[in-house]
Enzyme design. Structure first.
Site, short mmCIF file in Angstrom:
data_model
loop_
_atom_site.label_atom_id
_atom_site.label_comp_id
_atom_site.label_asym_id
_atom_site.label_seq_id
_atom_site.Cartn_x
_atom_site.Cartn_y
_atom_site.Cartn_z
N ASP A 13 0.86 -1.18 0.00
CA ASP A 13 0.00 0.00 0.00
C ASP A 13 0.90 1.23 0.00
OD1 ASP A 13 -1.76 2.16 0.79
OD2 ASP A 13 -3.15 0.65 1.54
N GLN A 77 -15.33 2.24 1.90
CA GLN A 77 -14.65 1.86 0.66
C GLN A 77 -14.49 3.10 -0.18
OE1 GLN A 77 -16.75 -0.98 -1.81
NE2 GLN A 77 -14.97 -1.35 -3.10
N HIS A 83 -10.71 -5.38 -2.63
CA HIS A 83 -9.34 -5.65 -2.18
C HIS A 83 -9.33 -5.85 -0.67
CE1 HIS A 83 -9.91 -1.29 -1.89
NE2 HIS A 83 -8.98 -1.27 -0.94
N LEU A 84 -8.41 -6.66 -0.23
CA LEU A 84 -8.22 -6.92 1.19
C LEU A 84 -6.97 -6.16 1.66
CD1 LEU A 84 -8.78 -10.77 1.27
CD2 LEU A 84 -10.25 -9.06 2.31
N HIS A 85 -7.10 -5.50 2.79
CA HIS A 85 -5.95 -4.89 3.45
C HIS A 85 -5.38 -5.92 4.42
CE1 HIS A 85 -6.78 -0.60 2.39
NE2 HIS A 85 -8.00 -1.10 2.22
#
Length: 132
Positions: A13, A77, A83-85
């Site tokens: 990220d 969101q 997407h997964l954090h």
């Protein structure tokens, strides 16, 4: 890039909340969970799980891991591609998930459960959940 295969990518990220914050996203576009193919969702989770395990074994020496998915603007969101954090956690880091936890009596909980079961019945036409 942390991981890539034919269905999913995992990458750092650019605005991490802690060092080592990774995003795991399917290559195929889906705005949110409602649009995500369940098999692709399962694969995305498996990759996130593996990334989380890798973080725990990495030189980053994290103390824990959060896996977070925001589905819809009400859930914060802001990038409308599922997407997964995968967020490594460190004792005394500054990232917080704070809420006022509701207290619900058993009648209210049952009412909520009835609503959720009705939503799940609607999904039964898609077939059973199967492993990938």
């Amino acid at each position: 890039m942390v991981h890539r295969d034919e269905r999913v990518i995992a990458f750092m990220d650019t605005s991490p909340v802690t060092p080592g914050h990774v995003l795991v996203a399917p290559r195929e576009h889906a705005n949110g969970l409602e649009d995500l193919n369940p098999h692709l969702g399962a694969h995305t989770w498996l990759v996130a799980h593996r990334v989380a395990r890798g973080l725990r074994r990495s030189g980053l020496r994290c103390d824990g891991v959060n896996i977070l998915l925001s589905d819809g603007s009400a859930a914060f969101q802001d990038v409308f591609h599922v997407h997964l954090h995968v967020i490594p956690r460190y004792h005394r880091d500054s990232f917080r998930i704070e809420a006022e936890w509701l207290e619900r009596d058993s009648d209210m909980l049952e009412s909520d459960a009835v609503a959720v079961r009705a939503g799940l019945r609607d999904l039964m036409s898609e077939g059973p959940v199967v492993s990938t």
